[in-house]
Write a protein that holds these residues in place. Sequence first.
Motif, short mmCIF file in Angstrom:
data_model
loop_
_atom_site.label_atom_id
_atom_site.label_comp_id
_atom_site.label_asym_id
_atom_site.label_seq_id
_atom_site.Cartn_x
_atom_site.Cartn_y
_atom_site.Cartn_z
N LEU A 1 0.82 -1.21 0.00
CA LEU A 1 0.00 0.00 0.00
C LEU A 1 0.86 1.27 0.00
CD1 LEU A 1 -2.82 -1.08 2.47
CD2 LEU A 1 -2.99 -0.77 -0.01
N MET A 2 1.98 1.21 0.70
CA MET A 2 2.89 2.36 0.68
C MET A 2 3.47 2.56 -0.72
SD MET A 2 4.76 1.91 4.37
CE MET A 2 5.84 3.32 4.24
N GLN A 3 3.77 1.47 -1.41
CA GLN A 3 4.27 1.59 -2.77
C GLN A 3 3.19 2.11 -3.70
OE1 GLN A 3 5.70 -2.38 -3.49
NE2 GLN A 3 7.74 -1.92 -2.68
N LYS A 4 1.96 1.66 -3.49
CA LYS A 4 0.85 2.14 -4.30
C LYS A 4 0.64 3.64 -4.10
CE LYS A 4 -4.11 1.67 -4.83
NZ LYS A 4 -5.31 1.22 -4.15
N ASP A 5 0.78 4.09 -2.86
CA ASP A 5 0.65 5.51 -2.55
C ASP A 5 1.90 6.31 -2.91
OD1 ASP A 5 -1.82 4.90 -1.51
OD2 ASP A 5 -1.13 4.85 0.57
N MET A 6 2.93 5.62 -3.39
CA MET A 6 4.21 6.21 -3.75
C MET A 6 4.84 6.96 -2.57
SD MET A 6 3.91 7.28 -7.74
CE MET A 6 2.47 8.32 -7.65
N ARG B 1 9.10 7.20 3.23
CA ARG B 1 8.99 6.35 4.41
C ARG B 1 9.52 4.94 4.15
NH1 ARG B 1 3.21 8.00 7.10
NH2 ARG B 1 3.95 9.95 8.02
N ILE B 2 9.35 4.45 2.94
CA ILE B 2 9.90 3.13 2.61
C ILE B 2 11.42 3.15 2.72
CG2 ILE B 2 10.19 1.42 0.78
CD1 ILE B 2 7.39 2.23 -0.24
N SER B 3 12.04 4.16 2.13
CA SER B 3 13.50 4.24 2.18
C SER B 3 13.99 4.53 3.59
CB SER B 3 14.02 5.28 1.20
OG SER B 3 13.53 6.56 1.54
N LEU B 4 13.23 5.30 4.34
CA LEU B 4 13.61 5.58 5.72
C LEU B 4 13.56 4.31 6.57
CD1 LEU B 4 14.42 7.73 7.79
CD2 LEU B 4 11.99 8.11 8.22
N SER B 5 12.53 3.50 6.39
CA SER B 5 12.45 2.25 7.15
C SER B 5 13.58 1.30 6.77
CB SER B 5 11.09 1.59 6.96
OG SER B 5 10.92 1.14 5.64
N GLU B 6 13.91 1.23 5.49
CA GLU B 6 15.02 0.38 5.05
C GLU B 6 16.36 0.88 5.60
OE1 GLU B 6 15.11 -2.48 3.38
OE2 GLU B 6 12.95 -2.59 3.05
N THR C 1 12.77 -7.09 11.37
CA THR C 1 11.80 -6.69 12.39
C THR C 1 11.60 -5.18 12.39
OG1 THR C 1 12.42 -8.58 13.74
CG2 THR C 1 11.23 -6.83 14.83
N THR C 2 12.68 -4.43 12.28
CA THR C 2 12.60 -2.98 12.26
C THR C 2 11.80 -2.48 11.07
OG1 THR C 2 14.73 -2.82 13.38
CG2 THR C 2 13.95 -0.85 12.25
N VAL C 3 12.09 -3.02 9.91
CA VAL C 3 11.38 -2.60 8.70
C VAL C 3 9.90 -2.96 8.80
CG1 VAL C 3 11.19 -2.94 6.20
CG2 VAL C 3 13.43 -2.69 7.26
N ALA C 4 9.61 -4.16 9.29
CA ALA C 4 8.21 -4.57 9.42
C ALA C 4 7.46 -3.70 10.43
CB ALA C 4 8.14 -6.04 9.84
N LEU C 5 8.09 -3.39 11.54
CA LEU C 5 7.43 -2.55 12.54
C LEU C 5 7.18 -1.14 12.02
CD1 LEU C 5 9.27 -3.62 15.82
CD2 LEU C 5 6.89 -4.06 15.20
N LEU C 6 8.14 -0.58 11.34
CA LEU C 6 7.97 0.78 10.82
C LEU C 6 6.91 0.85 9.73
CD1 LEU C 6 11.64 2.11 10.78
CD2 LEU C 6 9.77 2.86 12.25
N THR C 7 6.92 -0.11 8.81
CA THR C 7 5.93 -0.06 7.73
C THR C 7 4.52 -0.30 8.26
OG1 THR C 7 6.39 -2.37 7.19
CG2 THR C 7 7.50 -0.69 5.87
N THR C 8 4.36 -1.21 9.20
CA THR C 8 3.02 -1.44 9.75
C THR C 8 2.59 -0.31 10.67
OG1 THR C 8 3.95 -2.84 11.50
CG2 THR C 8 3.09 -3.94 9.55
N TYR C 9 3.53 0.41 11.24
CA TYR C 9 3.18 1.57 12.06
C TYR C 9 2.70 2.73 11.18
CZ TYR C 9 3.71 5.62 15.11
OH TYR C 9 3.47 6.77 15.81
N TRP C 10 3.41 2.95 10.07
CA TRP C 10 3.07 4.05 9.19
C TRP C 10 1.84 3.75 8.32
CZ3 TRP C 10 8.88 4.59 8.10
CH2 TRP C 10 9.44 5.51 8.99
N ARG C 11 1.61 2.50 7.98
CA ARG C 11 0.46 2.13 7.14
C ARG C 11 -0.19 0.89 7.73
NH1 ARG C 11 -3.56 2.55 4.19
NH2 ARG C 11 -3.44 2.93 1.97
N PRO C 12 -0.93 1.05 8.85
CA PRO C 12 -1.52 -0.11 9.50
C PRO C 12 -2.65 -0.73 8.68
CG PRO C 12 -2.24 1.90 10.58
CD PRO C 12 -1.23 2.30 9.54
N VAL C 13 -2.69 -2.04 8.70
CA VAL C 13 -3.74 -2.79 8.03
C VAL C 13 -4.21 -3.87 9.01
CG1 VAL C 13 -4.29 -4.30 6.08
CG2 VAL C 13 -2.69 -2.42 5.78
#
Length: 100
Positions: free
Chosen positions: A20-25, A29-34, A67-79
Amino acid sequence: MVVDGVTFLITGFQTVSLGLMQKDMDYRRISLSEAVGAIGQAVVTVAGAVMHFAYWAIMAGILVNRTTVALLTTYWRPVGFAVPRLRDLLAPSASDATLW
């Protein structure tokens, strides 16, 4: 291999949020989490190597990264999780055949 397989489970939690983050472009945040994940991996791997954890230092670093990447992406775009109902899992009825 068994410990490395845990990363598949961790990555599974971030898949929809990341998509969803990629869809929203939302590449910032994606690069920051990585980046945060990579820094965490480097710190944990070097610390583990200094403490003579051998190859476990590498595995710990990988787990921290994922774990860090998963936590940040789910925090920023919860589903939320959907719980399937039994009637939805049963074979389709004859009236549903017209939809196909």
